[in-house]
Design a protein around this motif. Sequence first.
Motif, PDB file in Angstrom:
ATOM      1  N   GLU B   6      34.897  42.892  33.678  1.00 51.73           N
ATOM      2  CA  GLU B   6      34.053  42.122  34.825  1.00 51.73           C
ATOM      3  C   GLU B   6      33.862  43.057  35.960  1.00 51.73           C
ATOM      4  OE1 GLU B   6      35.255  38.157  35.643  1.00 51.73           O
ATOM      5  OE2 GLU B   6      34.681  38.338  37.576  1.00 51.73           O
ATOM      6  N   LEU B   7      32.568  43.190  36.456  1.00 60.47           N
ATOM      7  CA  LEU B   7      32.379  43.968  37.560  1.00 60.47           C
ATOM      8  C   LEU B   7      32.363  43.310  38.764  1.00 60.47           C
ATOM      9  CD1 LEU B   7      30.054  46.881  36.283  1.00 60.47           C
ATOM     10  CD2 LEU B   7      32.397  47.073  36.410  1.00 60.47           C
ATOM     11  N   GLY B   8      31.795  41.976  38.815  1.00 63.07           N
ATOM     12  CA  GLY B   8      31.490  41.143  39.852  1.00 63.07           C
ATOM     13  C   GLY B   8      30.156  40.341  39.691  1.00 63.07           C
ATOM     14  N   SER B   9      29.890  39.653  40.811  1.00 60.22           N
ATOM     15  CA  SER B   9      28.696  38.750  40.811  1.00 60.22           C
ATOM     16  C   SER B   9      27.161  39.709  40.758  1.00 60.22           C
ATOM     17  CB  SER B   9      28.913  37.697  41.721  1.00 60.22           C
ATOM     18  OG  SER B   9      27.611  37.136  41.762  1.00 60.22           O
ATOM     19  N   ILE B  98      28.495  40.320  36.023  1.00 63.68           N
ATOM     20  CA  ILE B  98      28.283  41.331  35.514  1.00 63.68           C
ATOM     21  C   ILE B  98      29.567  41.771  34.483  1.00 63.68           C
ATOM     22  CG2 ILE B  98      27.134  43.826  35.523  1.00 63.68           C
ATOM     23  CD1 ILE B  98      26.068  43.052  38.266  1.00 63.68           C
TER      24      ILE B  98
END
Lengths: 814, 111
Positions: B6-9, B98
């Motif tokens: 997971e990289l973030g929103s 993402i």
Amino acid sequence: MEKLVVVGAGMASGRALEHIFEEAPGRFDVTLFGAEPRGNYNRLMLSPVLAGEKEYEQIITHDSAWYEANGVHTRFGETVTLIDRERKVVVSKLGETPYDKLIIATGSAPFIIPLPGKDLPGVMAFRDLDDVNRMVDVSKRPGAKAVVIGGGLLGLEAAAALNARGMEVVVLHLMGHVMERQLDPAAGYLLQRDLEARGIKVHCKAQTKAILGEDRVEAVALEDGTVYGADIVVMAVGIRPETRLAVDAGIHVERGIVVNDQMVTSDPDVLALGECVEHEKIVYGLVAPLYDQAKILAKTLAKVDAAFRPVQTATQLKVTGVSVYSAGDFADAEDREEIVLRDATSGIYKRLVLKEDKVIGAVLYGETADGPWFFDMIRKGTDTRDMRDTLIFGQAYQGGAALDPMAAVAALPDDAEICGCNGVCKSTITGTIVSKGLTDLDGVRAHTKASASCGSCTHLVEKLMAITLGDSYNPAAVKPMCPCTEHDHGTVRRLIVAKELKSIPEIMQELEWKTSCGCAKCRPALNYYLVAEWPGEYEDDGQSRFINERVHANIQKDGTYSVVPRMWGGLTNPRELRAIADVADKFHIPTVKVTGGQRIDLLGVKKEDLPAVWADLNAAGMVSGAAYAKGLRTVKTCVGSDWCRFGTQDSTGLGVRLEKFMWGAWTPAKVKLAVSGCPRNCAEATCKDIGVVCVDSGYDIHFAGAAGLDIKGTELLGHANSEDEALEIIVALTQLYREQGHYLERIYKWAKRVGNDSIKAAIIDDLDKRRHYYDRFVYSQQFAQVDPWEERVNGKDAHEFAAMAEFGLPVAAE
Amino acid sequence: MTEWIELGSVTAIPVRGARCVNTPSGKIAVFRTAEDQVFAVENRCPHKGGPLSEGIVHGASVTCPLHNWVFDLATGEAQGADEGSVRTYPVKVEHGTIYIAPDVLMQMAAE
């Protein structure tokens, strides 16, 4: 050679001369008289000139080189006062000119309603370039008001153009709806609504009673008691044939000069054409039939058999952003049927009038692409029984053809009229493209005249070129600002103003951008144009700026940044120098350098350090020097009268004052200033965008210098007696550049493009204009003077400076 | 294979902008287009090493801030007359978040 004298240098006579030289080369020695002090130009295009969308130079149809090449003796500005048919001479102030054949092409005169006050200064017609220039002059006064009397084609074009120039405009129209000769009430209503949405007031059923004013026009009073204030009153209520010369010469004249099918008057050696003639009791005002007359007249002179026959005409209004098309007869009557399509939300209205299954009239509003197709049916009397159900939807829906605009043009019959102004049909255009090997629009215009007049058929002509030439067609007649559009920078800027476009998506929608969201060339340009045009309304779009202007620092070759704090006029002090030194130590900034503009550059700052660097510099009282900006960067100075034994004025003080006044303003490209205290010019002011050289008597203001890719000394703009005056001139000059410059076009290139004279005329010669530009700059500064460093330190666009995620080495390799 | 990382929103990246992901062997630029498509490419122009994350995003392309080379974000290929390509990495978006393919970091670490 036979002596041919032409009286009148309008559109009809210009066209007639072209045909004469084609039909009978070398046969005539031509003398051309024109009452206006200039040659033939395209009068149809005066509306775009008035609106500021075109320049006069762009509407000249015949220049001096053309006259010379064809041996035409031009006598412009010289009015013919008498025709002596006995002795076959025309008389003007310079004497007599003999003729073998004479052409009268005196056109028409605008009709001036005999109202009280009609002779007051400020009451004018809309007929020639002088009228346009007068209107433009008045429009430049802040808050100027115009009343246009007449809501026909010409009046509305004038009203829209004056409105685009920023004037408050009222249209007074005698009838119940505007353009009643071309439009039915429904289309008239839509048009009125569109005009009012632009801020033009339309007053129908308006009986004008008097024009009021003492020394010049001040207001217009109506019978119903309404009074509208006015700085100008434009009369556009109609024209009447200019027949005085013919009447005096004893030539047969009714409403106009009577001509037969060969364009010959009652005197076999005198021919006539244009708006001054009457043929079978009809006087023509639109240009297409006049061009037909020109063709016939030339054949008659060349002794080729030909006859002028009346033709149907179609009308389009030349108001940017309004699409109206009208052709044929659309009055209601017993034996007629109609088909109507309305789409209220889109503002589309289409109405066809049919008689015995044939289209006899069409009014299209909002969507006019099918106009030529309907017009073709009207002229041919096409039977529409088989397509009755889908007729109103237009050509694309007939016979199951694809909804491809290219296919619709491809499907047009060979004799379909493409260019209404010049009566050019499809096969003429496609045939000429092939036979002459034409590849650009200018070539097609030159050889066929299609799209060469009002230009509203340009899109059709371009489609024909694309169909005929396939992939080899390159529509780059104008240099587009980027591959996303066919418009050049100037056109886009004008349309942003004229159509009041206030966001990038709006521009791209309205101007039919070919990409969904532009590219790295057009987006920064559009963003700048919007910021410059609508300060206070348009909010800068960071993602449409180059990285330098997004992070307010200069990107270097290794991806680090350089930071330059502002030092007003080049002045600094020990406290600021200490703060700069401390920042350099604290953030391990490798290079500290004095720039060419007398500021200190901190080179090699890591992007993530930028906010902290700025915070420290802000704390010491320094703001961003905008050394990265397409905006005001530096004002370089010498020490002037404070210290120098030669200094004549306080150059440092003026530099500081200029920088404090002007910082933060975005401009098309970078702007650098300098102030030198004496002509020894230690601040090197004479190679700057704007430079001041102080002299004993005051301040010489220079501009348009360059010391970059090009090296160029400045031009002298003018002289100021006081510091205040110098500041006002410099600020107004900068604003003019902000409003006219193409994105990335430096001042010296802009000045070369628009001409130094036009800049001097606006900034030095005309105090009103100078103040106008000065005021607009001052207004926009209230939104511009925000220190970007402080904003970022406070968290604005923080995402720019921090990583999204951090990963160390993967812990467990599987 | 482990799960996607997971990289973030998506909303953490500005529309028509980019953010960087730092890894031991360099930066990956994660782009968001006007249509909310997300792409990940190496943050280094093959021409002179320009940081692509600082470029202007248009359509599904980015223009390098140093010398205006244009890259297709989906393929990494240079557009127009320029030749060359930039490395791309598989990313996916689920429920507005993402994710980047897990082997990416492994690859980068191994190099």
